[in-house]
Design a protein around this motif. Structure first.
Motif, PDB file in Angstrom:
ATOM      1  N   SER A  14      40.108  50.872  35.132  1.00  0.00           N
ATOM      2  CA  SER A  14      39.751  49.600  34.480  1.00  0.00           C
ATOM      3  C   SER A  14      40.758  48.521  34.883  1.00  0.00           C
ATOM      4  O   SER A  14      41.961  48.763  34.996  1.00  0.00           O
ATOM      5  CB  SER A  14      39.737  49.784  32.974  1.00  0.00           C
ATOM      6  OG  SER A  14      41.040  50.086  32.518  1.00  0.00           O
ATOM      7  N   VAL A  15      40.262  47.355  35.059  1.00  0.00           N
ATOM      8  CA  VAL A  15      41.101  46.223  35.451  1.00  0.00           C
ATOM      9  C   VAL A  15      41.439  45.439  34.187  1.00  0.00           C
ATOM     10  O   VAL A  15      40.558  45.076  33.404  1.00  0.00           O
ATOM     11  CB  VAL A  15      40.361  45.322  36.472  1.00  0.00           C
ATOM     12  CG1 VAL A  15      41.228  44.135  36.851  1.00  0.00           C
ATOM     13  CG2 VAL A  15      39.970  46.120  37.680  1.00  0.00           C
ATOM     14  N   ASP A  16      42.736  45.189  33.993  1.00  0.00           N
ATOM     15  CA  ASP A  16      43.187  44.466  32.811  1.00  0.00           C
ATOM     16  C   ASP A  16      43.261  42.978  33.152  1.00  0.00           C
ATOM     17  O   ASP A  16      44.263  42.493  33.673  1.00  0.00           O
ATOM     18  CB  ASP A  16      44.545  44.993  32.363  1.00  0.00           C
ATOM     19  CG  ASP A  16      44.968  44.393  31.039  1.00  0.00           C
ATOM     20  OD1 ASP A  16      44.084  43.933  30.292  1.00  0.00           O
ATOM     21  OD2 ASP A  16      46.185  44.395  30.758  1.00  0.00           O
ATOM     22  N   VAL A  17      42.203  42.277  32.886  1.00  0.00           N
ATOM     23  CA  VAL A  17      42.136  40.837  33.156  1.00  0.00           C
ATOM     24  C   VAL A  17      42.477  40.104  31.867  1.00  0.00           C
ATOM     25  O   VAL A  17      41.902  40.388  30.818  1.00  0.00           O
ATOM     26  CB  VAL A  17      40.717  40.437  33.634  1.00  0.00           C
ATOM     27  CG1 VAL A  17      40.630  38.952  33.876  1.00  0.00           C
ATOM     28  CG2 VAL A  17      40.354  41.202  34.876  1.00  0.00           C
ATOM     29  N   PRO A  18      43.438  39.149  31.925  1.00  0.00           N
ATOM     30  CA  PRO A  18      43.784  38.429  30.702  1.00  0.00           C
ATOM     31  C   PRO A  18      42.626  37.559  30.230  1.00  0.00           C
ATOM     32  O   PRO A  18      41.773  37.135  31.003  1.00  0.00           O
ATOM     33  CB  PRO A  18      44.984  37.575  31.092  1.00  0.00           C
ATOM     34  CG  PRO A  18      44.995  37.535  32.563  1.00  0.00           C
ATOM     35  CD  PRO A  18      44.242  38.739  33.052  1.00  0.00           C
ATOM     36  N   ASN A  19      42.634  37.313  28.948  1.00  0.00           N
ATOM     37  CA  ASN A  19      41.614  36.515  28.317  1.00  0.00           C
ATOM     38  C   ASN A  19      41.725  35.066  28.801  1.00  0.00           C
ATOM     39  O   ASN A  19      42.802  34.571  29.098  1.00  0.00           O
ATOM     40  CB  ASN A  19      41.801  36.588  26.797  1.00  0.00           C
ATOM     41  CG  ASN A  19      40.645  35.976  26.055  1.00  0.00           C
ATOM     42  OD1 ASN A  19      39.691  35.494  26.655  1.00  0.00           O
ATOM     43  ND2 ASN A  19      40.735  36.016  24.743  1.00  0.00           N
ATOM     44  N   THR A  20      40.602  34.376  28.868  1.00  0.00           N
ATOM     45  CA  THR A  20      40.599  32.981  29.321  1.00  0.00           C
ATOM     46  C   THR A  20      41.417  32.108  28.384  1.00  0.00           C
ATOM     47  O   THR A  20      42.155  31.216  28.832  1.00  0.00           O
ATOM     48  CB  THR A  20      39.150  32.453  29.380  1.00  0.00           C
ATOM     49  OG1 THR A  20      38.369  33.333  30.151  1.00  0.00           O
ATOM     50  CG2 THR A  20      39.106  31.078  29.997  1.00  0.00           C
ATOM     51  N   ILE A  23      45.094  32.472  29.166  1.00  0.00           N
ATOM     52  CA  ILE A  23      45.463  31.745  30.393  1.00  0.00           C
ATOM     53  C   ILE A  23      45.601  30.255  30.097  1.00  0.00           C
ATOM     54  O   ILE A  23      46.579  29.607  30.489  1.00  0.00           O
ATOM     55  CB  ILE A  23      44.436  31.993  31.506  1.00  0.00           C
ATOM     56  CG1 ILE A  23      44.481  33.453  31.952  1.00  0.00           C
ATOM     57  CG2 ILE A  23      44.693  31.076  32.688  1.00  0.00           C
ATOM     58  CD1 ILE A  23      43.401  33.826  32.927  1.00  0.00           C
TER      59      ILE A  23
END
Length: 102
Positions: A14-20, A23
């Motif tokens: 799973s890729v841990d992408v920060p929340n918009t 950011i």
């Protein structure tokens, strides 16, 4: 075979992408900090410039020789006599006292 295994592992991870919102909050915080730094720098420079201007443009008082000092320096007075400007000052004070009484 190893290549295919790497691809499947990469697809499963799973890729841990920060929340918009996180950011944008970080960007706003960074921009606000930079703006505050600029304002602090500008305020410091403004205070420094005003301080330099005030202290560099103060009038320098030079002592100018008055007419009474010029005349009394040319007249030779013995050490026992009072210099002419002081005698004139005493006479003017005496005259003022007389006129005050009248």
């Amino acid at each position: 075979m190893e290549y295919n295994e790497l691809i499947t592992k990469a697809q499963q991870a799973s890729v841990d992408v920060p929340n918009t919102d996180a950011i944008l909050t970080g960007m706003r915080r960074t921009l606000r900090r930079r703006q505050q730094q600029r304002q602090a720098l500008f305020s410091t420079l403004l205070v420094l410039a005003v301080g330099v201007a005030v202290f560099s443009f103060q009038p320098r008082y030079e002592s100018h020789v008055t007419l009474a000092e010029l005349v009394s320096s040319r007249i030779d007075t013995p050490p026992t006599r009072t210099p002419a400007p002081l005698v004139g000052y005493r006479h003017s004070m005496y005259n003022r006292q007389i006129y005050t009484l009248l």
